[in-house]
Write a protein that holds these residues in place. Structure first.
Motif, PDB file in Angstrom:
ATOM      1  N   ARG A 398       9.456   0.552   1.347  1.00  0.00           N
ATOM      2  CA  ARG A 398       8.291   1.284   1.812  1.00  0.00           C
ATOM      3  C   ARG A 398       7.064   0.951   0.962  1.00  0.00           C
ATOM      4  O   ARG A 398       5.965   0.714   1.468  1.00  0.00           O
ATOM      5  CB  ARG A 398       8.569   2.793   1.727  1.00  0.00           C
ATOM      6  CG  ARG A 398       7.557   3.650   2.450  1.00  0.00           C
ATOM      7  CD  ARG A 398       7.439   5.025   1.828  1.00  0.00           C
ATOM      8  NE  ARG A 398       6.771   4.976   0.552  1.00  0.00           N
ATOM      9  CZ  ARG A 398       7.261   5.444  -0.583  1.00  0.00           C
ATOM     10  NH1 ARG A 398       8.428   6.014  -0.629  1.00  0.00           N
ATOM     11  NH2 ARG A 398       6.570   5.345  -1.704  1.00  0.00           N
ATOM     12  N   ILE A 399       7.265   0.886  -0.349  1.00  0.00           N
ATOM     13  CA  ILE A 399       6.156   0.594  -1.260  1.00  0.00           C
ATOM     14  C   ILE A 399       5.607  -0.808  -0.982  1.00  0.00           C
ATOM     15  O   ILE A 399       4.393  -1.020  -0.930  1.00  0.00           O
ATOM     16  CB  ILE A 399       6.626   0.703  -2.723  1.00  0.00           C
ATOM     17  CG1 ILE A 399       6.970   2.156  -3.053  1.00  0.00           C
ATOM     18  CG2 ILE A 399       5.558   0.186  -3.675  1.00  0.00           C
ATOM     19  CD1 ILE A 399       7.753   2.353  -4.325  1.00  0.00           C
ATOM     20  N   ALA A 400       6.528  -1.736  -0.743  1.00  0.00           N
ATOM     21  CA  ALA A 400       6.090  -3.108  -0.481  1.00  0.00           C
ATOM     22  C   ALA A 400       5.232  -3.170   0.778  1.00  0.00           C
ATOM     23  O   ALA A 400       4.154  -3.767   0.794  1.00  0.00           O
ATOM     24  CB  ALA A 400       7.292  -4.038  -0.357  1.00  0.00           C
ATOM     25  N   SER A 401       5.701  -2.499   1.838  1.00  0.00           N
ATOM     26  CA  SER A 401       4.915  -2.625   3.071  1.00  0.00           C
ATOM     27  C   SER A 401       3.620  -1.835   2.953  1.00  0.00           C
ATOM     28  O   SER A 401       2.594  -2.239   3.476  1.00  0.00           O
ATOM     29  CB  SER A 401       5.740  -2.209   4.299  1.00  0.00           C
ATOM     30  OG  SER A 401       5.881  -0.815   4.329  1.00  0.00           O
ATOM     31  N   GLY A 402       3.672  -0.731   2.219  1.00  0.00           N
ATOM     32  CA  GLY A 402       2.453   0.063   2.040  1.00  0.00           C
ATOM     33  C   GLY A 402       1.386  -0.674   1.253  1.00  0.00           C
ATOM     34  O   GLY A 402       0.197  -0.464   1.431  1.00  0.00           O
ATOM     35  N   SER A 403       1.819  -1.550   0.352  1.00  0.00           N
ATOM     36  CA  SER A 403       0.838  -2.207  -0.515  1.00  0.00           C
ATOM     37  C   SER A 403       0.550  -3.632  -0.052  1.00  0.00           C
ATOM     38  O   SER A 403      -0.177  -4.371  -0.708  1.00  0.00           O
ATOM     39  CB  SER A 403       1.359  -2.221  -1.960  1.00  0.00           C
ATOM     40  OG  SER A 403       2.628  -2.822  -2.011  1.00  0.00           O
ATOM     41  N   GLY A 404       1.151  -3.995   1.070  1.00  0.00           N
ATOM     42  CA  GLY A 404       0.926  -5.350   1.571  1.00  0.00           C
ATOM     43  C   GLY A 404       1.532  -6.406   0.652  1.00  0.00           C
ATOM     44  O   GLY A 404       1.034  -7.524   0.562  1.00  0.00           O
ATOM     45  N   THR A 405       2.590  -6.038  -0.067  1.00  0.00           N
ATOM     46  CA  THR A 405       3.249  -7.007  -0.937  1.00  0.00           C
ATOM     47  C   THR A 405       4.695  -7.161  -0.471  1.00  0.00           C
ATOM     48  O   THR A 405       5.044  -6.720   0.618  1.00  0.00           O
ATOM     49  CB  THR A 405       3.229  -6.529  -2.401  1.00  0.00           C
ATOM     50  OG1 THR A 405       3.921  -5.273  -2.471  1.00  0.00           O
ATOM     51  CG2 THR A 405       1.814  -6.354  -2.902  1.00  0.00           C
TER      52      THR A 405
END
Ligand SMILES: Nc1nc2c(ncn2[C@@H]2O[C@H](COP(=O)(O)OP(=O)(O)OP(=O)(O)O)[C@@H](O)[C@H]2O)c(=O)[nH]1
Ligand SMILES: [Mg+2]
Length: 468
Positions: A398-405
């Protein structure tokens, strides 16, 4: 572009040199010059008035830094308030967006939309993204061709369907992106000399069809206040998430940049500074302000004085390290400090013992990496930032997709953070790898030392957050 502003402010500064105290008369004289400079730079008069009022209030206020002279104090206040005009904006695209991210460029005729599409595509490619471009400008015969030429130059694919329906073209591009794995769709739109209902209707239909996360209003900075007025209109009718100010390389007076946030209420995302594909910069409020004030030496002096204030923060950090309470939140605060102050060494100087650690000496991470790291941390929940142990696999996703990473980047950051905390803790306790157990490090170089302008040593654990 901000020459007159910078000259006038420097004159104010000179006239205050040698003064020991800041009197209301000094402040008024200085404010008169600054007001003129801002108006000359074509800043909206309402913005100027509010700005001057705030600077006056703060100048007469007693909470000034003791270590600064009256002239420096005025500059400091002017700088702070100029920065405040830009809000908290950090520039760039929305922090999070669904995949594919859709960026719609809109604006008046000739403002630089199509050129910006190409530049933005190139910029995204440099960020490791895979953009697809599409033109919905079916009215001007050469417009579609112009974008494909740019696409070829920038080596970015351009979606070119048969249909001449703007909405169908945009929708088709998004479908194509989904099918072929492009992560961003840049939609170029038609411009008009004046805002009209037909244009607005068309833009609204495109917006409804492709749901862009980024609606970038492209404004020609040379047109000054007019550009801002129509930006406001587009924002009311369509909604704008950011402004791209183009042609700041020309003899634009720059005032538009200063007014846009206050008047339109949306941040500046990028600035265009030339006709080439490379001439697009992420908007950095602090850089623009330094350029406006054009006095690097004074500004760095002010920063040093502020670092002395940050001494309290440094002590707090030291305490946290000792108690092993250093969290991702603290980490992010440190990153922001770095971004704000620039020189890494000054921040390192505040961390116990760190100025002395040759073992950790590494190159500085560049600003882009810092930005990505910050985006990752910002995409975490407050609970996650307080306690990194709870960040499991699905949270990482979730963090990856939220931060575009990517999940790999999140993993790497968490690993590096843990590593860094472990090292900091050892330092906090006085033990250091390589120095032998229980060996005490020399007394830390405190913030007061940093503020006195001593040459600081390079290196530190920040090297750990280098991307690779
Ligand atoms: N100097 C300079 N020129 C720019 C910049 N951005 C765009 N231009 C120039 O401005 C002119 C218009 O740019 P376009 O990208 O075609 O503008 P547009 O908004 O797509 O125009 P329409 O499609 O006709 O509405 C071109 O000659 C560009 O080279 C910039 O940042 N600096
Ligand atoms: Mg165009």
């Amino acid at each position: 572009m901000f020459e007159s502003l910078s000259t006038r402010v420097q004159d104010v500064f000179k006239s205050l040199r040698g003064e020991v105290r800041l009197t209301p008369e000094h402040v008024e004289t200085a404010l008169r010059e600054i007001r003129l400079a801002l108006l000359e730079a074509d800043v909206n008069f309402k913005v100027v008035k509010a700005f001057i009022d705030r600077v006056r209030d703060r100048s007469l206020d007693q909470e000034v830094l003791k270590s600064l002279s009256p002239g420096q104090q005025v500059i400091k206040i002017v700088r702070d308030e100029l920065l405040a005009l830009f809000g908290d904006a950090e520039g760039g695209l929305q922090k999070s967006a669904p995949t594919p991210r859709v960026v719609l460029l809109l604006g008046l005729q000739g403002s630089g939309k199509t050129t910006t599409a190409g530049k933005l595509g190139k910029w995204l490619t440099r960020q490791g993204k895979h953009p697809l471009m599409v033109s919905t400008d079916v009215r001007r015969p050469a417009a579609i061709e112009q974008l494909s030429v740019l696409g070829t130059q920038a080596e970015i694919p351009v979606f070119a369907p048969e249909t001449m329906d703007p909405v169908a073209r945009a929708r088709g591009a998004v479908a194509e992106a989904k099918a072929k794995g492009f992560d961003t769709v840049i939609v170029d739109s038609a411009g008009r000399l004046h805002i009209d209902d037909e244009l607005m209707g068309e833009l609204q239909a495109i917006k409804d069809a492709v749901q862009p996360s980024d609606l970038l209003y492209v404004a020609d900075a040379m047109t000054g206040q007019d550009a801002i007025k129509s930006a406001g209109e587009f924002n009311r009718r369509i909604g704008v998430t950011g402004v791209v100010l183009t042609k700041l390389d020309g003899d634009a007076r720059g005032g538009a940049a200063l007014s846009v946030v206050s008047v339109v209420g949306v941040p500046i995302a990028f600035i265009g500074s030339g006709e080439r594909l490379e001439d697009l910069e992420l908007f950095h409020p602090d850089r623009i302000v330094s350029r406006m004030l054009g006095m690097g030496d004074v500004l760095s002096l002010i920063e040093k004085a502020e670092q002395a204030i940050d001494k309290d923060e440094a002590e707090e950090l030291e305490e946290k390290l000792r108690k092993n309470e250093f969290t991702l939140d603290d980490f992010r605060t440190q990153l922001r400090t770095i971004k704000r102050m620039g020189p890494l060494e000054s921040v390192l100087g505040m961390i116990p013992g760190l100025g002395n650690l040759k073992e950790l000496a590494q190159n500085k991470p560049d600003e882009k990496q810092l930005g990505r790291v910050e985006a990752i941390i910002s995409s975490m929940t407050a609970a996650e930032r307080r306690n990194d142990k709870i960040i499991n696999g699905s949270r990482r996703k979730r963090i990856a997709s939220g931060s575009g990473t990517t999940v790999e980047e999140v993993n790497r950051l968490l690993k590096q953070f843990t590593e860094m905390r472990r090292m900091l803790q050892m330092i906090g306790q006085g033990g250091m790898p390589g120095l032998g157990k229980g060996m005490k490090l020399p007394q830390m170089q405190r913030a007061s030392g940093a503020a006195s302008g001593k040459k600081r040593k390079k290196g530190g654990p920040w090297g750990l957050i280098k991307a690779r």
